[in-house]
Design an enzyme around this catalytic site. Structure first.
Site, PDB file in Angstrom:
ATOM      1  CB  CYS A  71      -4.902  -2.276  -4.134  1.00 57.19           C
ATOM      2  SG  CYS A  71      -6.421  -2.881  -4.945  1.00 57.19           S
ATOM      3  CG  HIS A 110      -7.618   1.250  -4.449  1.00 53.03           C
ATOM      4  ND1 HIS A 110      -6.396   0.687  -4.693  1.00 53.03           N
ATOM      5  CD2 HIS A 110      -7.448   2.113  -3.411  1.00 53.03           C
ATOM      6  CE1 HIS A 110      -5.506   1.196  -3.848  1.00 53.03           C
ATOM      7  NE2 HIS A 110      -6.118   2.048  -3.059  1.00 53.03           N
ATOM      8  CG  ASP A 125      -4.078   2.966  -0.583  1.00 54.97           C
ATOM      9  OD1 ASP A 125      -3.617   1.843  -0.835  1.00 54.97           O
ATOM     10  OD2 ASP A 125      -4.722   3.648  -1.409  1.00 54.97           O
TER      11      ASP A 125
END
Length: 274
Positions: A71, A110, A125
């Site tokens: 991420c 994250h 995302d």
């Protein structure tokens, strides 16, 4: 001086065709193209290689060397691309709850993005692995929103927000977060924890994921899975090291790193539980 992203090289890498504009249609199209072209993978932590959050290093790895990442790399690259196009974008940080109880205590590991465009706030995302968001979500409460695959929604208690996906008729939480802009050091700490902490699952098993227009591909150690919307998942156990590498290269489009440890790490991966 910050590293200037090669926007054209990035757009070619994800197969984006057309003139990118700072609008909702482009945001959604970029996110969907990104997750199809640049897979989620944790080969560097598995091999004990340092994961750099420097944009030049991320660009070299994910764009030029046709690798994937997790991420902090994925959304770091996506944020740089959106800014280069002219989007108003800031980074957020979340606590992962996927496959955990709703009240689980988890670290902030994250990264996700808040994008202000066309008078509204959106969440993007491209770095959540097996449940990567195809498109973007309007920052509104309790409204099922279509994506390239499953519907997603956002819920909030007024302070914390949760991102949820509708999986087999059940709303499941991916992570919880606040709308406060994250500082760069937050990502440095989260990245260090994720890639070096002795019990981090990124250090002890192989995780690869790719989200295409009609299906999700996943590889967890030796189990290769294809999840097609509305159909039963197809699972296959990979046997030898050569088969694992072939699937990583052919199904996920990853150029494997030249590491003398790679074969040994892949050979040591456990079989799926019976």
């Amino acid at each position: 001086m910050s590293h200037p992203l090669d926007l054209e090289g990035y757009l070619q890498r994800i197969g984006f065709v057309g003139e990118p504009r700072a609008d909702v249609a482009t945001l959604r199209a970029l996110a969907t193209a990104h997750i199809a072209a640049i897979p989620f993978e944790n080969l560097d932590p598995l091999l004990g290689t340092t994961v750099s959050l420097d944009l030049a290093a991320i660009e070299t790895k994910l764009v030029k060397n046709h690798r994937g990442g997790y991420c902090f790399e994925q959304n770091g690259l996506f944020q740089a691309a959106l800014k280069a196009i002219g989007f108003d974008v800031t980074g957020l940080i979340a606590r992962v709850l996927w496959n955990q109880p709703e009240d689980a205590e988890s670290a902030q590991t994250h990264m996700l993005l808040r994008v202000k465009v066309e008078g509204e706030s959106w969440l993007a995302d491209v770095g959540f692995g097996s449940m990567a968001l195809g498109g973007a979500l309007r920052l509104v409460v309790d409204e099922a929103q279509p994506t390239s695959l499953e519907p997603f929604r956002l819920i909030t208690d007024g302070t914390q927000w949760r991102t949820q996906a509708l999986v087999r008729d059940e709303w499941r939480t991916l992570y919880r977060f606040r709308l406060q802009t994250a500082e760069a050091i937050d990502y440095v700490v989260g990245n260090h924890f994720t890639s070096t902490y002795p019990s981090s699952h990124f250090r002890h098993g192989l995780i690869v994921a790719r989200t295409l227009a009609d299906r999700r591909l996943g590889l967890r150690n030796r189990e290769f899975v294809v999840h097609t919307l509305g159909q039963d998942s197809e699972r296959r156990t990979l046997q030898g090291t050569d088969e694992i590498k072939r699937v990583i290269e052919e199904q996920f489009g990853i150029r494997l790193p030249a590491s003398p440890l790679l074969d040994a790490k892949l050979a040591a991966l456990p079989m799926p539980d019976a």
